[in-house]
Design a protein around this motif. Structure first.
Motif: not given
Length: 258
Positions: A28-42
């Motif tokens: 399952p890790k073959a289809t995981e995207q880790w970057e870029p990380v979306p910015k945090a918005v409150t």
């Protein structure tokens, strides 16, 4: 005479073996995207409240973010009770800051005792990109469309004189209306030709009324719309000259998406 048996050679066709189950990803890790990380918005405490990355254009206190469209002098609409009300004598106002692509929240109110009919009933406009001091640009119509008949591409939440809304989500006069807008600005080549048109999505009181609608060009009252090149532009609010009572605005914020 002895019979010699004939042996017929049948053609051998190349066959492709069926895909092996092992060719499919098993991790399952073959289809995981880790970057870029979306910015945090409150987010705001309510959906109508500005999130942490928003530019607050009007918070009920002053018009510091606005100027008169005609001459860039300070905006002179009336601020009272946490709202601002159109001043027809001073004309349109626009943001001092310029924008390209963005998300916008805006609330507006038609007076409860509004008079008039058709286009002469609480008429104003949200110009998502103002390209000139008068009524130039790309307009989302503001109008009292509660039991008020007019041409459908001129009622509330229409792309004025272009595209009617998908529904009439108007509340009665005296109640607050909300627009939530996503504006994708047109893109122009260096020679001024259009590379991609403008698109707008609009929610009126939470109801989808413009679904990634393609614009044919800038708003015009007479004739057909057309594009003229620009890079970025202010957001403008219209002081329409109809004889009905002026409308009010509150809680305006924008999130640039460039």
């Amino acid at each position: 005479m002895a019979l010699v048996p004939f042996v017929f050679a049948l053609p051998v066709w190349a066959q492709t073996a069926p895909p092996s189950a092992s060719a499919e990803p098993t991790d399952p890790k073959a289809t995981e995207q880790w970057e870029p990380v979306p910015k945090a918005v409150t987010p705001g405490k309510q959906d109508s409240a500005p999130p942490s990355d928003a530019v607050v254009l009007f918070d009920g206190r002053d018009l510091a973010q606005w100027e008169t469209s005609k001459d860039h002098s300070p905006a002179r609409w009336k601020v009272h009770d946490g709202v601002m009300t159109v001043n027809k004598t001073t004309g349109n106002i626009q943001t001092k800051q310029r924008f390209k692509n963005y998300q916008l929240h805006l609330e507006w109110q038609v007076p409860k005792d509004i008079a008039g009919e058709g286009q002469a009933r609480g008429n104003s406009g949200l110009f998502v990109a103002s390209t000139g001091p008068a009524d130039e640009g790309y307009e989302i119509q503001i109008l009292d469309s509660w039991k008020n008949k007019t041409y459908v591409n001129g009622q509330a939440a229409s792309v004025y004189k272009q595209t009617p809304p998908l529904a009439n989500a108007m509340r009665p006069p005296g109640e607050w209306q909300a627009y939530d807008v996503v504006w994708t600005a047109p893109v122009f080549a260096t020679d001024g030709t259009l590379k991609s048109p403008g698109y707008v999505t609009v929610f009126h009181n939470g109801v989808l009324v413009q679904n990634h609608t393609q614009l044919a060009g800038e708003t015009v009252y007479i004739g057909k719309p057309k594009y003229k090149p620009y890079a970025d532009a202010p957001i403008k609010l219209q002081a329409h000259g109809d004889p009905s009572q002026p409308i009010s605005f509150r809680n305006i914020w924008v999130r640039p998406l460039d």
